[in-house]
Design a protein around this motif. Structure first.
Motif, PDB file in Angstrom:
ATOM      1  N   TRP A 208      -6.559 -44.551  87.343  1.00 61.50           N
ATOM      2  CA  TRP A 208      -6.942 -44.956  85.985  1.00 61.50           C
ATOM      3  C   TRP A 208      -8.347 -44.511  85.608  1.00 61.50           C
ATOM      4  O   TRP A 208      -8.617 -44.200  84.440  1.00 61.50           O
ATOM      5  CB  TRP A 208      -6.812 -46.468  85.835  1.00 61.50           C
ATOM      6  N   ASN A 314     -11.405 -50.756  80.269  1.00 61.28           N
ATOM      7  CA  ASN A 314     -10.211 -49.947  80.051  1.00 61.28           C
ATOM      8  C   ASN A 314      -9.747 -49.859  78.602  1.00 61.28           C
ATOM      9  O   ASN A 314      -8.604 -49.485  78.351  1.00 61.28           O
ATOM     10  CB  ASN A 314      -9.052 -50.494  80.900  1.00 61.28           C
ATOM     11  N   ARG A 326      -6.424 -47.444  72.621  1.00 61.38           N
ATOM     12  CA  ARG A 326      -5.771 -47.135  73.894  1.00 61.38           C
ATOM     13  C   ARG A 326      -6.200 -48.126  74.963  1.00 61.38           C
ATOM     14  O   ARG A 326      -7.385 -48.429  75.097  1.00 61.38           O
ATOM     15  CB  ARG A 326      -6.166 -45.735  74.384  1.00 61.38           C
ATOM     16  N   ILE A 328      -5.882 -48.603  79.181  1.00 60.95           N
ATOM     17  CA  ILE A 328      -5.644 -47.813  80.388  1.00 60.95           C
ATOM     18  C   ILE A 328      -5.468 -48.802  81.534  1.00 60.95           C
ATOM     19  O   ILE A 328      -6.426 -49.460  81.950  1.00 60.95           O
ATOM     20  CB  ILE A 328      -6.836 -46.879  80.659  1.00 60.95           C
ATOM     21  N   ILE A 338      -0.657 -45.982  80.165  1.00 60.25           N
ATOM     22  CA  ILE A 338      -1.477 -45.930  78.955  1.00 60.25           C
ATOM     23  C   ILE A 338      -0.631 -46.435  77.793  1.00 60.25           C
ATOM     24  O   ILE A 338       0.521 -46.008  77.613  1.00 60.25           O
ATOM     25  CB  ILE A 338      -1.980 -44.501  78.658  1.00 60.25           C
ATOM     26  N   GLN A 340      -0.858 -47.156  73.515  1.00 59.31           N
ATOM     27  CA  GLN A 340      -1.706 -46.808  72.373  1.00 59.31           C
ATOM     28  C   GLN A 340      -1.038 -47.130  71.052  1.00 59.31           C
ATOM     29  O   GLN A 340       0.183 -47.096  70.919  1.00 59.31           O
ATOM     30  CB  GLN A 340      -2.117 -45.335  72.436  1.00 59.31           C
TER      31      GLN A 340
END
Length: 431
Positions: A208, A314, A326, A328, A338, A340
């Motif tokens: 990540w 993240n 986004r 992560i 991911i 989004q």
């Protein structure tokens, strides 16, 4: 530079980051990307302690609206109560722990667990259970409402939670610190912003932290995304000029940002011919509106400056040819998910919304002209890390000499990645 070829020493986790700015030197041991013990450690040191993004209030606009999310491995329900309050619940029945909600979204005054039919209102109260008399007169329903993360807070309609039970843990505004300025630049694009229905979710076979690095990396834009910029040249006769001014900033506590003024249209208020002549008056009127609401400089920053913001650890906000949120999320040392969403101006004309979404999927969609490049690059790095025993260090020292001179950093420097890694190191070292 032969020092880069020395084997990694056996050190505590914090020693995986070799930070010597006075020597012009910053490197990261690749064990941080492949070691499952490091992955397990950072789940506790980072994801169990930091504020994490859950969703946007516009996703649950009406009373009863809900969305299910997974944050730091926990199943959650983002739910607006009949009273209008936004709440975050653990998606686990208090009886035996079965997931209460098993659909991604909807609207409900209450939910009933499919296993034993315990029922909860949208404010979290336990409101019903079969054969309640079987629990005896001392059973107190108020003690069995849905659980919640220890902390939940909203900033500018962005909903966050924190799993740190420490009563002295910092509040959300303090945690966001200087990153608030850039969230404000997104939130101020319109009096009302909304997440567009639908999401993309995809995975990559890589760590990540590689995707975090990539999200803040202006150095790779032209060499890696040449196909996209050739596409811009052929369709819009525009190109990302490497001489355009860019900036990178360490926002403290792991947050960071890069900014640039790109050649593409921005629906918020930067018109280019690709937006279509029919949308020109609307976009220019939006710019005038921003100048009336704010001073000229702030209106310019909102309207014409592109930025990628990292809220540690993240959350990435890509505010470029549109706004993309986004998250992560690691699932192992070598796999990352991911998710989004697109954030847009509420009530904008259909033609502007269509252009916004087209730009989004063309560049940042999982099948677009940029995201697959990024995924391939991250996965290629992860494959290269199989040689970590012989080649253990990743260099992240570009522009480090400027830390001593005070020169401004560009998006092609790496102060933004160093900001992330220093916070990561400090959190793991504190354990």
């Amino acid at each position: 530079m032969t020092e880069l070829l020395e084997p990694a020493a056996t050190t505590p986790t914090a020693g995986l980051v070799d930070d010597r700015p006075t020597d012009g030197f910053f490197r990261v041991d690749r064990a941080a990307m492949v070691d499952e013990a490091v992955f397990a450690e950072e789940q506790q040191a980072v994801f169990d302690r930091c504020w994490l993004y859950v969703g946007h209030t516009s996703e649950i606009a009406a009373p009863g609206d809900f969305r299910t999310r997974t944050v730091a491995g926990r199943p959650l329900i983002l739910w607006r109560g009949t009273d209008g309050e936004v709440r975050v619940f653990l998606n686990a029945c208090r009886h035996r722990g079965a997931q209460l909600c098993r659909v991604p979204d909807g609207n409900a005054r209450g939910m009933s667990c499919f296993y034993h039919a315990w029922t909860y209102a949208n404010d979290g109260r336990l409101t019903g259970l079969p054969d309640a008399d079987g629990y005896g007169p001392g059973f107190d329903r108020s003690r069995f409402g849905l659980g919640s993360p220890p902390r939940v807070a909203v900033y500018r309609d962005f909903v966050f939670c924190c799993f740190d039970p420490d009563p002295d843990a910092v509040d959300l505004p303090t945690y966001l610190g200087e990153a608030r300025e850039y969230l404000d630049l997104v939130a101020d694009q319109s009096p009302e912003m909304e997440v567009v229905d639908g999401m993309h979710e995809y995975s990559m076979e890589a760590n990540w932290k590689l995707f975090v690095e990539n999200s803040l990396d202006g150095y790779h834009l032209i060499p890696l995304h040449r196909t996209y910029f050739d596409y811009l040249k052929s369709t819009e006769d525009s190109y990302l000029d490497p001489r355009r001014p860019t900036e990178a900033r360490d926002l403290d506590d792991g947050h960071a940002v890069i900014t640039v003024e790109g050649p593409w249209a921005r629906p918020v208020a930067r018109w280019t011919p690709s937006m279509g002549e029919e949308n020109r008056a609307y976009v220019e009127a939006r710019r005038t509106e921003l100048e009336e609401r704010f001073d000229t400089d702030r209106a310019r920053r909102i309207a014409t400056t592109d930025r990628n913001l990292l809220v540690f650890p993240n959350l990435v906000i890509n505010d470029i040819m549109g706004v993309v949120i986004r998250t992560i999320t690691p699932t192992s040392a070598g796999r990352t998910v991911i998710a989004q969403w697109t954030l847009a101006t509420k009530g904008e004309p259909e033609s502007v919304r269509a252009r916004r979404l087209d730009s989004y999927v063309t560049f940042q969609g999982p099948g677009g002209l940029a995201t697959p490049d990024d995924m391939e690059a991250c996965e290629s790095c992860q494959e290269g890390f199989a040689a970590a025993a012989e080649s253990p260090w990743s260099d992240i020292s570009r522009g480090i000499h400027k830390e001593a001179t005070g020169e401004p950093f560009t998006a092609a420097d790496e102060i933004q990645q160093r900001a992330f890694w220093r916070r990561w190191r400090d959190l793991l070292g504190s354990r």
